[in-house]
Design a protein around this motif. Structure first.
Motif, PDB file in Angstrom:
ATOM      1  N   ARG A 147       0.819  -1.209   0.000  1.00  0.00           N
ATOM      2  CA  ARG A 147       0.000   0.000   0.000  1.00  0.00           C
ATOM      3  C   ARG A 147       0.854   1.260   0.000  1.00  0.00           C
ATOM      4  N   PHE A 148       1.985   1.183   0.697  1.00  0.00           N
ATOM      5  CA  PHE A 148       2.880   2.346   0.787  1.00  0.00           C
ATOM      6  C   PHE A 148       4.260   1.927   0.279  1.00  0.00           C
ATOM      7  N   PRO A 149       4.489   2.004  -1.003  1.00  0.00           N
ATOM      8  CA  PRO A 149       5.785   1.565  -1.559  1.00  0.00           C
ATOM      9  C   PRO A 149       6.966   2.337  -0.979  1.00  0.00           C
ATOM     10  N   LEU A 150       6.705   3.560  -0.521  1.00  0.00           N
ATOM     11  CA  LEU A 150       7.792   4.371   0.012  1.00  0.00           C
ATOM     12  C   LEU A 150       8.458   3.697   1.216  1.00  0.00           C
ATOM     13  N   LEU A 151       7.669   2.897   1.924  1.00  0.00           N
ATOM     14  CA  LEU A 151       8.215   2.251   3.119  1.00  0.00           C
ATOM     15  C   LEU A 151       9.278   1.218   2.787  1.00  0.00           C
ATOM     16  N   SER A 152       9.273   0.724   1.549  1.00  0.00           N
ATOM     17  CA  SER A 152      10.251  -0.309   1.173  1.00  0.00           C
ATOM     18  C   SER A 152      11.564   0.277   0.672  1.00  0.00           C
ATOM     19  N   TYR A 153      11.604   1.597   0.486  1.00  0.00           N
ATOM     20  CA  TYR A 153      12.852   2.210   0.034  1.00  0.00           C
ATOM     21  C   TYR A 153      13.911   2.054   1.111  1.00  0.00           C
ATOM     22  N   SER A 154      15.125   1.870   0.682  1.00  0.00           N
ATOM     23  CA  SER A 154      16.229   1.643   1.607  1.00  0.00           C
ATOM     24  C   SER A 154      17.061   2.907   1.778  1.00  0.00           C
ATOM     25  N   ILE A 155      17.437   3.131   3.000  1.00  0.00           N
ATOM     26  CA  ILE A 155      18.402   4.186   3.355  1.00  0.00           C
ATOM     27  C   ILE A 155      19.528   3.485   4.100  1.00  0.00           C
ATOM     28  N   GLY A 156      20.612   3.296   3.419  1.00  0.00           N
ATOM     29  CA  GLY A 156      21.682   2.514   4.015  1.00  0.00           C
ATOM     30  C   GLY A 156      21.289   1.056   4.046  1.00  0.00           C
ATOM     31  N   GLU A 157      21.391   0.428   5.194  1.00  0.00           N
ATOM     32  CA  GLU A 157      21.048  -0.975   5.363  1.00  0.00           C
ATOM     33  C   GLU A 157      19.617  -1.172   5.826  1.00  0.00           C
ATOM     34  N   ASP A 158      18.885  -0.101   6.089  1.00  0.00           N
ATOM     35  CA  ASP A 158      17.540  -0.189   6.632  1.00  0.00           C
ATOM     36  C   ASP A 158      16.549   0.494   5.710  1.00  0.00           C
ATOM     37  N   THR A 159      15.304   0.011   5.782  1.00  0.00           N
ATOM     38  CA  THR A 159      14.244   0.611   4.985  1.00  0.00           C
ATOM     39  C   THR A 159      13.682   1.840   5.698  1.00  0.00           C
ATOM     40  N   VAL A 160      12.917   2.624   4.911  1.00  0.00           N
ATOM     41  CA  VAL A 160      12.273   3.804   5.494  1.00  0.00           C
ATOM     42  C   VAL A 160      11.292   3.380   6.590  1.00  0.00           C
ATOM     43  N   GLY A 161      10.593   2.281   6.338  1.00  0.00           N
ATOM     44  CA  GLY A 161       9.647   1.794   7.336  1.00  0.00           C
ATOM     45  C   GLY A 161      10.328   1.431   8.636  1.00  0.00           C
ATOM     46  N   ALA A 162      11.497   0.748   8.541  1.00  0.00           N
ATOM     47  CA  ALA A 162      12.228   0.378   9.753  1.00  0.00           C
ATOM     48  C   ALA A 162      12.689   1.618  10.507  1.00  0.00           C
ATOM     49  N   LEU A 163      13.106   2.633   9.776  1.00  0.00           N
ATOM     50  CA  LEU A 163      13.547   3.871  10.421  1.00  0.00           C
ATOM     51  C   LEU A 163      12.380   4.577  11.110  1.00  0.00           C
ATOM     52  N   LEU A 164      11.186   4.548  10.448  1.00  0.00           N
ATOM     53  CA  LEU A 164      10.021   5.174  11.082  1.00  0.00           C
ATOM     54  C   LEU A 164       9.620   4.435  12.354  1.00  0.00           C
ATOM     55  N   VAL A 165       9.713   3.110  12.320  1.00  0.00           N
ATOM     56  CA  VAL A 165       9.418   2.332  13.526  1.00  0.00           C
ATOM     57  C   VAL A 165      10.408   2.691  14.637  1.00  0.00           C
ATOM     58  N   ALA A 166      11.685   2.859  14.283  1.00  0.00           N
ATOM     59  CA  ALA A 166      12.696   3.223  15.269  1.00  0.00           C
ATOM     60  C   ALA A 166      12.404   4.589  15.876  1.00  0.00           C
ATOM     61  N   VAL A 167      11.962   5.533  14.995  1.00  0.00           N
ATOM     62  CA  VAL A 167      11.617   6.870  15.500  1.00  0.00           C
ATOM     63  C   VAL A 167      10.419   6.790  16.435  1.00  0.00           C
ATOM     64  N   GLY A 168       9.410   6.010  16.056  1.00  0.00           N
ATOM     65  CA  GLY A 168       8.247   5.849  16.914  1.00  0.00           C
ATOM     66  C   GLY A 168       8.613   5.206  18.239  1.00  0.00           C
ATOM     67  N   THR A 169       9.468   4.188  18.179  1.00  0.00           N
ATOM     68  CA  THR A 169       9.926   3.538  19.413  1.00  0.00           C
ATOM     69  C   THR A 169      10.653   4.532  20.306  1.00  0.00           C
ATOM     70  N   PHE A 170      11.482   5.350  19.685  1.00  0.00           N
ATOM     71  CA  PHE A 170      12.227   6.364  20.454  1.00  0.00           C
ATOM     72  C   PHE A 170      11.273   7.307  21.182  1.00  0.00           C
ATOM     73  N   VAL A 171      10.265   7.810  20.474  1.00  0.00           N
ATOM     74  CA  VAL A 171       9.326   8.760  21.079  1.00  0.00           C
ATOM     75  C   VAL A 171       8.542   8.103  22.208  1.00  0.00           C
ATOM     76  N   VAL A 172       8.054   6.868  21.962  1.00  0.00           N
ATOM     77  CA  VAL A 172       7.259   6.180  22.979  1.00  0.00           C
ATOM     78  C   VAL A 172       8.099   5.898  24.227  1.00  0.00           C
ATOM     79  N   VAL A 173       9.304   5.386  24.033  1.00  0.00           N
ATOM     80  CA  VAL A 173      10.169   5.077  25.184  1.00  0.00           C
ATOM     81  C   VAL A 173      10.540   6.349  25.937  1.00  0.00           C
ATOM     82  N   TYR A 174      10.822   7.420  25.205  1.00  0.00           N
ATOM     83  CA  TYR A 174      11.195   8.683  25.855  1.00  0.00           C
ATOM     84  C   TYR A 174      10.055   9.193  26.729  1.00  0.00           C
ATOM     85  N   ILE A 175       8.839   9.207  26.158  1.00  0.00           N
ATOM     86  CA  ILE A 175       7.693   9.698  26.933  1.00  0.00           C
ATOM     87  C   ILE A 175       7.400   8.781  28.114  1.00  0.00           C
TER      88      ILE A 175
END
Length: 361
Positions: free
Chosen positions: A12-40
């Motif tokens: 549904r969201f092809p952009l999520l499969s794009y790779s930045i380095g060794e990780d996909t955009v989706g994986a990076l967004l999950v990491a950002v979300g995890t960071f925000v949730v853990v911080y709060i």
């Protein structure tokens, strides 16, 4: 690393499969979300924990828990940031250098907060011991500021070794090198460190304080300043005497300021021509003279001995003060009163005399 839930949205969201380095955009967004949730979550949970600890500290009479709460309040955004970052990047494929850097940052944060608590607790007991011995605020600040440096050096040295050990370094040889270096430094600074720790001993044990009149060996005078290395005494002649603190803690110190009363003994003699009835009256006369003085306590007055040229009396009394000038004023008043009473009774004070008998042949 693959994320099952993320794979469902890739079509549904092809952009999520794009790779930045060794990780996909989706994986990076999950990491950002995890960071925000853990911080709060950390911020909210820590605030709740602090509230509970503070409420408990208010119900106790201990002051150490208040000191610990003050340190725990210092745990804030930087600590949350590093912990949340460490958790968030775990699924990501990062370079070994980046993983190592984040791991080191986490270790530094944990060890730094632990050291802050240990340092605060150590200073708490140090200052508490000084307050129990009657130290002033300025003395507490002087001693605690200096010895906090030593505490930090020791704790951070242990923390550094712990960090290196967790990073895979062999700290055995490093500890051996530090031990040899520390031994060399301690030998070079033996006298200085000895005086500084003696200063701490003086501050806590309080054998004397500024303003006390003390005698150390052949030196005597009023304590003017207690430093980290030396103590300065003003002698009776007015000059300044500088004595190392190590010498003061190993020598026998007489502190006259702590003396609540001063015991005085003096002797006088009357002539052999004094009648026996007047000799019997002398102890009572002396007692009345001493009790007539303010801040005195009579102990005894006795005809002690037959001297070479006098009948000697020994008098013992107490001056209820540690002031030397007051003691001398009282002794002078007693001497004058004795002389006046003896003149009135016709009793003569003896002085060295010799009687020479010449035999005529």
């Amino acid at each position: 690393m693959d994320f099952p839930l993320l794979a469902l949205h890739t079509a549904r969201f092809p952009l999520l499969s794009y790779s930045i380095g060794e990780d996909t955009v989706g994986a990076l967004l999950v990491a950002v979300g995890t960071f925000v949730v853990v911080y709060i979550a950390l911020a909210v949970a820590w605030k709740y924990v602090l509230h509970r600890i503070h409420a408990y500290a208010k119900r106790t009479r201990l002051s150490i828990d208040d000191a610990i709460v003050g340190v725990l309040r210092g745990v804030g955004a930087p600590s949350y940031f590093v912990i949340a970052l460490f958790v968030a990047v775990q699924p990501l494929v990062l370079s070994p250098v980046m993983h190592m850097g984040i791991k080191v940052a986490l270790l530094v944060v944990i060890i730094a907060e632990t050291i802050k608590i240990a340092e605060r607790v150590t200073q708490f007991f140090l200052i508490k011991g000084m307050r129990l011995s009657g130290s002033g605020v300025s003395e507490e600040q002087r001693v605690s500021s200096v010895f906090s440096v030593f505490i930090k050096i020791v704790l951070w040295s242990l923390g550094l070794l712990l960090i290196l050990s967790n990073l895979g370094f062999n700290v055995t040889s490093l500890m051996a090198g530090l031990g040899i270096g520390g031994l060399a430094i301690s030998l070079a600074l033996q006298n200085v460190l000895g005086d500084m720790f003696s200063s701490l001993s003086i501050a806590i044990d309080k054998p004397f304080k500024e303003g006390d009149f003390i005698i150390v060996g052949q030196e005597k005078g009023t304590v003017k300043h207690i430093g980290l290395k030396t103590t300065r005494i003003e002698s009776l002649q007015g000059e300044e005497i500088v004595i190392s603190n190590n010498e003061l803690t190993t020598a026998r110190v007489q502190n006259f300021k702590k003396m609540e009363r001063r015991r005085s003994i003096f002797v006088f003699g009357v002539t052999y021509a004094t009648p026996a009835d007047k000799l019997k009256k002398i102890p009572g006369m002396i007692k009345d003279i001493i009790l007539a003085q303010e801040k005195t306590a009579f102990d005894r007055a006795h005809w002690k001995e037959f001297g070479d040229f006098s009948l000697n009396f020994e008098i013992v009394y107490y001056v209820l003060s540690n002031e030397y000038n007051m003691y001398m004023d009282i002794q002078q008043a007693i001497n004058v009163a004795i002389l006046e009473a003896f003149q009135k009774e016709g009793i003569e004070i003896a002085f060295p005399t010799q009687t020479v008998y010449v035999e005529k042949s």
